[in-house]
Design a protein around this motif. Structure first.
Motif, short mmCIF file in Angstrom:
data_model
loop_
_atom_site.label_atom_id
_atom_site.label_comp_id
_atom_site.label_asym_id
_atom_site.label_seq_id
_atom_site.Cartn_x
_atom_site.Cartn_y
_atom_site.Cartn_z
N GLU A 42 31.54 -15.47 31.88
CA GLU A 42 31.05 -15.94 30.58
C GLU A 42 29.54 -16.16 30.60
N ASP A 43 29.02 -16.72 31.68
CA ASP A 43 27.57 -16.89 31.81
C ASP A 43 26.88 -15.52 31.73
N CYS A 44 27.46 -14.55 32.39
CA CYS A 44 26.87 -13.20 32.38
C CYS A 44 26.90 -12.59 30.98
N ARG A 45 27.94 -12.87 30.22
CA ARG A 45 27.99 -12.38 28.84
C ARG A 45 26.85 -12.98 28.02
N TRP A 46 26.55 -14.27 28.26
CA TRP A 46 25.42 -14.90 27.58
C TRP A 46 24.11 -14.24 27.98
N VAL A 47 23.94 -13.99 29.28
CA VAL A 47 22.71 -13.34 29.76
C VAL A 47 22.57 -11.97 29.09
N GLU A 48 23.65 -11.23 29.06
CA GLU A 48 23.61 -9.89 28.46
C GLU A 48 23.28 -9.97 26.96
N PHE A 49 23.89 -10.92 26.27
CA PHE A 49 23.62 -11.11 24.84
C PHE A 49 22.16 -11.44 24.59
N ILE A 50 21.63 -12.41 25.33
CA ILE A 50 20.24 -12.83 25.14
C ILE A 50 19.29 -11.70 25.49
N LYS A 51 19.57 -10.98 26.57
CA LYS A 51 18.71 -9.86 26.94
C LYS A 51 18.68 -8.82 25.82
N CYS A 52 19.83 -8.51 25.27
CA CYS A 52 19.92 -7.54 24.17
C CYS A 52 19.12 -8.02 22.97
N MET A 53 19.31 -9.26 22.57
CA MET A 53 18.63 -9.79 21.39
C MET A 53 17.12 -9.87 21.61
N ARG A 54 16.70 -10.29 22.79
CA ARG A 54 15.26 -10.38 23.09
C ARG A 54 14.62 -8.99 23.13
N SER A 55 15.34 -8.01 23.68
CA SER A 55 14.77 -6.67 23.75
C SER A 55 14.59 -6.07 22.35
N ALA A 56 15.36 -6.56 21.39
CA ALA A 56 15.21 -6.12 20.00
C ALA A 56 14.14 -6.93 19.27
N GLY A 57 13.62 -7.95 19.94
CA GLY A 57 12.53 -8.72 19.35
C GLY A 57 12.92 -9.99 18.64
N LEU A 58 14.19 -10.39 18.76
CA LEU A 58 14.58 -11.63 18.11
C LEU A 58 13.85 -12.81 18.76
N PRO A 59 13.40 -13.75 17.94
CA PRO A 59 12.63 -14.87 18.50
C PRO A 59 13.50 -15.85 19.30
N ILE A 60 12.89 -16.39 20.32
CA ILE A 60 13.57 -17.35 21.19
C ILE A 60 14.11 -18.53 20.38
N GLU A 61 13.31 -19.00 19.43
CA GLU A 61 13.71 -20.17 18.64
C GLU A 61 15.03 -19.94 17.91
N ALA A 62 15.18 -18.76 17.31
CA ALA A 62 16.42 -18.45 16.58
C ALA A 62 17.60 -18.38 17.54
N LEU A 63 17.37 -17.83 18.71
CA LEU A 63 18.45 -17.72 19.69
C LEU A 63 18.83 -19.07 20.27
N ILE A 64 17.85 -19.92 20.49
CA ILE A 64 18.14 -21.28 20.97
C ILE A 64 19.00 -22.01 19.94
N GLU A 65 18.63 -21.87 18.67
CA GLU A 65 19.41 -22.51 17.61
C GLU A 65 20.83 -21.95 17.58
N TYR A 66 20.95 -20.65 17.72
CA TYR A 66 22.27 -20.01 17.71
C TYR A 66 23.14 -20.55 18.85
N VAL A 67 22.59 -20.60 20.06
CA VAL A 67 23.35 -21.08 21.21
C VAL A 67 23.76 -22.54 21.02
N ALA A 68 22.84 -23.36 20.52
CA ALA A 68 23.15 -24.78 20.28
C ALA A 68 24.30 -24.92 19.28
N LEU A 69 24.25 -24.13 18.23
CA LEU A 69 25.32 -24.18 17.23
C LEU A 69 26.64 -23.70 17.83
N PHE A 70 26.58 -22.66 18.64
CA PHE A 70 27.79 -22.15 19.28
C PHE A 70 28.46 -23.24 20.10
N GLN A 71 27.64 -24.01 20.81
CA GLN A 71 28.19 -25.06 21.67
C GLN A 71 28.78 -26.22 20.86
#
Length: 128
Positions: A42-71
């Protein structure tokens, strides 16, 4: 998996993985009895997801918010979906801008290859 193994698998530095965890881009990784990070599937799936989103240029702030909401659980599904939709909109706009730039570059290159552009024309008509 150790941080070294995950680093190699996803081609990210160990420092990047530690940073992702520190800023909560990925949930906190469990540690073994020696205090060494022990990445689960599961940790690796998160790493893969974040790597994919960052490589597409999604901002860290949006991803942090997404992860916090997921939790926070299923009550945040709509908010998470909205974040993804908003980021998709931004990414699509960026892709359209990049496509226009690529077309302009192709046009300029074609003109150079045909010998149409002279130094004087280039200065006078930079947008041609």
């Amino acid at each position: 998996m150790t941080i070294t193994e995950v680093s190699k698998k996803y081609e990210l530095s160990a420092d990047t993985l530690r940073y992702y965890e520190r800023v909560k881009l990925i949930p906190e990784v469990n540690r073994n009895k020696n205090g060494i990070r022990d990445y689960t599937e599961e940790d690796c799936r998160w790493v893969e997801f974040i790597k994919c989103m960052r490589s597409a240029g999604l901002p860290i702030e949006a991803l942090i918010e997404y992860v916090a909401l997921f939790q926070e659980g299923d009550e945040t599904i709509e908010a998470r979906k909205n974040i993804l939709k908003e980021q998709r909109k931004h990414l699509k706009e960026k892709m359209e801008n990049m496509k226009a730039t690529l077309e302009r570059l192709d046009y300029k290159i074609e003109r150079y290859e045909k010998g149409i552009v002279t130094k004087i024309n280039e200065v006078k008509r930079i947008d041609d």
